[in-house]
Design a protein around this motif. Sequence first.
Motif, PDB file in Angstrom:
ATOM      1  N   ASP A   2      37.489  33.477  32.274  1.00 42.20           N
ATOM      2  CA  ASP A   2      38.977  33.605  32.616  1.00 42.20           C
ATOM      3  C   ASP A   2      39.778  34.659  31.863  1.00 42.20           C
ATOM      4  OD1 ASP A   2      41.677  33.125  32.439  1.00 42.20           O
ATOM      5  OD2 ASP A   2      41.355  31.061  33.458  1.00 42.20           O
ATOM      6  N   THR A   3      40.477  35.405  31.998  1.00 38.65           N
ATOM      7  CA  THR A   3      40.981  36.718  30.892  1.00 38.65           C
ATOM      8  C   THR A   3      42.004  35.872  30.148  1.00 38.65           C
ATOM      9  OG1 THR A   3      42.666  37.208  32.727  1.00 38.65           O
ATOM     10  CG2 THR A   3      40.842  38.617  32.301  1.00 38.65           C
ATOM     11  N   HIS A   4      42.411  34.604  30.441  1.00 35.86           N
ATOM     12  CA  HIS A   4      43.460  33.720  29.399  1.00 35.86           C
ATOM     13  C   HIS A   4      42.639  33.029  28.461  1.00 35.86           C
ATOM     14  CE1 HIS A   4      46.945  34.587  31.892  1.00 35.86           C
ATOM     15  NE2 HIS A   4      46.196  34.293  33.138  1.00 35.86           N
ATOM     16  N   SER A   5      41.177  32.895  28.462  1.00 38.85           N
ATOM     17  CA  SER A   5      40.503  32.298  27.492  1.00 38.85           C
ATOM     18  C   SER A   5      40.473  33.004  26.351  1.00 38.85           C
ATOM     19  CB  SER A   5      39.061  32.071  27.798  1.00 38.85           C
ATOM     20  OG  SER A   5      38.999  31.349  29.261  1.00 38.85           O
ATOM     21  N   GLU A   6      40.059  32.489  25.003  1.00 41.21           N
ATOM     22  CA  GLU A   6      40.139  32.935  23.821  1.00 41.21           C
ATOM     23  C   GLU A   6      38.615  33.511  23.950  1.00 41.21           C
ATOM     24  OE1 GLU A   6      42.021  33.224  20.810  1.00 41.21           O
ATOM     25  OE2 GLU A   6      43.486  32.447  22.424  1.00 41.21           O
ATOM     26  N   ILE A   7      38.653  34.837  23.281  1.00 39.07           N
ATOM     27  CA  ILE A   7      37.407  35.349  23.077  1.00 39.07           C
ATOM     28  C   ILE A   7      36.795  34.830  21.797  1.00 39.07           C
ATOM     29  CG2 ILE A   7      36.182  37.703  22.656  1.00 39.07           C
ATOM     30  CD1 ILE A   7      38.816  38.972  23.850  1.00 39.07           C
ATOM     31  N   SER A  49      49.810  46.626  26.062  1.00 41.51           N
ATOM     32  CA  SER A  49      48.852  47.594  26.861  1.00 41.51           C
ATOM     33  C   SER A  49      48.300  46.934  27.890  1.00 41.51           C
ATOM     34  CB  SER A  49      47.766  48.327  26.218  1.00 41.51           C
ATOM     35  OG  SER A  49      48.379  48.974  25.084  1.00 41.51           O
ATOM     36  N   ALA A  50      48.194  45.578  27.929  1.00 42.24           N
ATOM     37  CA  ALA A  50      47.637  44.806  29.128  1.00 42.24           C
ATOM     38  C   ALA A  50      48.459  43.470  29.167  1.00 42.24           C
ATOM     39  CB  ALA A  50      46.053  44.315  28.678  1.00 42.24           C
ATOM     40  N   VAL A  51      49.173  43.355  30.169  1.00 42.82           N
ATOM     41  CA  VAL A  51      50.127  42.168  30.607  1.00 42.82           C
ATOM     42  C   VAL A  51      49.181  41.416  31.611  1.00 42.82           C
ATOM     43  CG1 VAL A  51      52.374  41.593  31.417  1.00 42.82           C
ATOM     44  CG2 VAL A  51      52.005  43.500  29.681  1.00 42.82           C
ATOM     45  N   ILE A  52      49.123  40.163  31.347  1.00 41.26           N
ATOM     46  CA  ILE A  52      48.556  39.278  32.366  1.00 41.26           C
ATOM     47  C   ILE A  52      49.362  38.541  33.093  1.00 41.26           C
ATOM     48  CG2 ILE A  52      46.660  37.527  32.532  1.00 41.26           C
ATOM     49  CD1 ILE A  52      45.266  38.740  29.989  1.00 41.26           C
ATOM     50  N   ALA A  53      49.140  38.432  34.427  1.00 41.77           N
ATOM     51  CA  ALA A  53      49.856  37.375  35.124  1.00 41.77           C
ATOM     52  C   ALA A  53      48.764  36.600  35.898  1.00 41.77           C
ATOM     53  CB  ALA A  53      50.534  38.168  36.634  1.00 41.77           C
ATOM     54  N   GLY A  54      49.028  35.441  36.200  1.00 38.89           N
ATOM     55  CA  GLY A  54      48.308  34.327  36.754  1.00 38.89           C
ATOM     56  C   GLY A  54      47.878  34.646  38.088  1.00 38.89           C
ATOM     57  N   LYS A  55      46.624  34.099  38.511  1.00 38.20           N
ATOM     58  CA  LYS A  55      46.096  34.446  39.866  1.00 38.20           C
ATOM     59  C   LYS A  55      47.302  33.828  40.930  1.00 38.20           C
ATOM     60  CE  LYS A  55      43.577  30.051  39.920  1.00 38.20           C
ATOM     61  NZ  LYS A  55      42.097  29.365  39.984  1.00 38.20           N
ATOM     62  N   GLU A  56      47.962  32.846  40.710  1.00 40.01           N
ATOM     63  CA  GLU A  56      48.959  32.281  41.687  1.00 40.01           C
ATOM     64  C   GLU A  56      50.014  33.548  42.208  1.00 40.01           C
ATOM     65  OE1 GLU A  56      50.608  31.543  37.703  1.00 40.01           O
ATOM     66  OE2 GLU A  56      48.769  31.293  38.419  1.00 40.01           O
ATOM     67  N   ASN A 114      38.411  34.271  44.344  1.00 42.05           N
ATOM     68  CA  ASN A 114      37.838  34.683  43.118  1.00 42.05           C
ATOM     69  C   ASN A 114      38.551  35.311  42.089  1.00 42.05           C
ATOM     70  OD1 ASN A 114      35.279  33.686  44.279  1.00 42.05           O
ATOM     71  ND2 ASN A 114      34.309  35.920  44.538  1.00 42.05           N
ATOM     72  N   CYS A 115      39.865  35.649  42.447  1.00 38.31           N
ATOM     73  CA  CYS A 115      40.828  36.360  41.424  1.00 38.31           C
ATOM     74  C   CYS A 115      41.109  35.350  40.351  1.00 38.31           C
ATOM     75  CB  CYS A 115      42.040  36.789  42.164  1.00 38.31           C
ATOM     76  SG  CYS A 115      43.144  37.775  41.130  1.00 38.31           S
ATOM     77  N   ALA A 116      40.843  35.925  39.151  1.00 36.13           N
ATOM     78  CA  ALA A 116      41.299  34.769  38.135  1.00 36.13           C
ATOM     79  C   ALA A 116      42.543  35.112  37.531  1.00 36.13           C
ATOM     80  CB  ALA A 116      40.168  34.948  37.157  1.00 36.13           C
ATOM     81  N   SER A 130      47.865  56.423  31.562  1.00 42.43           N
ATOM     82  CA  SER A 130      47.327  55.881  32.961  1.00 42.43           C
ATOM     83  C   SER A 130      47.915  54.450  33.028  1.00 42.43           C
ATOM     84  CB  SER A 130      45.673  55.808  33.001  1.00 42.43           C
ATOM     85  OG  SER A 130      45.307  55.396  34.033  1.00 42.43           O
ATOM     86  N   CYS A 131      48.390  54.175  34.324  1.00 38.92           N
ATOM     87  CA  CYS A 131      48.962  52.748  34.606  1.00 38.92           C
ATOM     88  C   CYS A 131      48.337  52.337  35.921  1.00 38.92           C
ATOM     89  CB  CYS A 131      50.611  52.974  34.687  1.00 38.92           C
ATOM     90  SG  CYS A 131      51.195  53.471  33.069  1.00 38.92           S
ATOM     91  N   SER A 132      47.821  50.937  35.642  1.00 39.89           N
ATOM     92  CA  SER A 132      47.242  50.595  36.803  1.00 39.89           C
ATOM     93  C   SER A 132      47.282  48.981  36.762  1.00 39.89           C
ATOM     94  CB  SER A 132      45.583  50.905  36.896  1.00 39.89           C
ATOM     95  OG  SER A 132      45.095  50.607  35.619  1.00 39.89           O
ATOM     96  N   VAL A 133      47.170  48.231  37.994  1.00 41.29           N
ATOM     97  CA  VAL A 133      47.022  47.044  38.093  1.00 41.29           C
ATOM     98  C   VAL A 133      45.625  46.636  38.690  1.00 41.29           C
ATOM     99  CG1 VAL A 133      48.117  45.019  39.350  1.00 41.29           C
ATOM    100  CG2 VAL A 133      49.433  46.973  39.119  1.00 41.29           C
ATOM    101  N   TRP A 134      44.972  45.553  37.724  1.00 42.78           N
ATOM    102  CA  TRP A 134      43.546  45.458  37.748  1.00 42.78           C
ATOM    103  C   TRP A 134      43.625  43.708  38.380  1.00 42.78           C
ATOM    104  CZ3 TRP A 134      39.454  47.281  34.015  1.00 42.78           C
ATOM    105  CH2 TRP A 134      39.883  48.530  33.696  1.00 42.78           C
ATOM    106  N   PHE A 135      42.909  43.722  39.511  1.00 43.55           N
ATOM    107  CA  PHE A 135      42.766  42.096  39.954  1.00 43.55           C
ATOM    108  C   PHE A 135      41.312  41.635  39.356  1.00 43.55           C
ATOM    109  CE2 PHE A 135      46.106  43.976  42.292  1.00 43.55           C
ATOM    110  CZ  PHE A 135      46.818  42.841  42.869  1.00 43.55           C
ATOM    111  N   MET A 136      41.302  40.932  38.473  1.00 46.57           N
ATOM    112  CA  MET A 136      40.406  40.227  37.671  1.00 46.57           C
ATOM    113  C   MET A 136      39.523  39.116  38.174  1.00 46.57           C
ATOM    114  SD  MET A 136      40.378  42.833  35.378  1.00 46.57           S
ATOM    115  CE  MET A 136      39.173  42.049  34.316  1.00 46.57           C
TER     116      MET A 136
END
Length: 174
Positions: A2-7, A49-56, A114-116, A130-136
């Motif tokens: 999950d991209t919200h997890s700590e690395i 540079s990377a803004v995360i939105a929730g799967k919902e 499967n989208c997290a 480059s600007c894009s939207v990644w479905f992780m």
Amino acid sequence: MDTHSEIAPDRRERALKALSEKPDGVVESIAAGADVTAAEILAVLPEGSAVIAGKERFDEIWSELTTWGVVLFLVHTEDVVAEIDGILPAGSESHGWFNIHGDSPIGGHIRKDNCASITFVDRAFHGRRSCSVWFMNQKGAAMFKVFVKRDAGRELMADQLVKFEALRDRYASL
């Protein structure tokens, strides 16, 4: 992952080192070289540079992307990078899939469950913005990406860039 997890610290260190060696390279290649996930590379990009939105937020983000006109839809696997120019069709859910069909070369079925998370990526790629939207997905890889198109002069299309920035900023403030 999950991209919200700590690395984990060792993975974060490897990601940072690999990114510093090729800051504008292909994220998947950088990740593979460091034995980390694409999500872990995105997580160590400079702030903003990377803004995360929730799967919902999948449906509302997809719906917004359908208004952008012709975009670059990209699927990057270990073996293929498929780039398709087209308008994103509206989708509907049925039998466990998010189905996209319409008058566009972009069509098919997405395993939406499967989208997290969804990550808005704004970074240099081979020396150009480059600007894009990644479905992780839950493994830390991009299921697919939607890119702001470039015009004939290879500049980001101004109307799409405005829409990308507004959408990204909406989720950055949540």
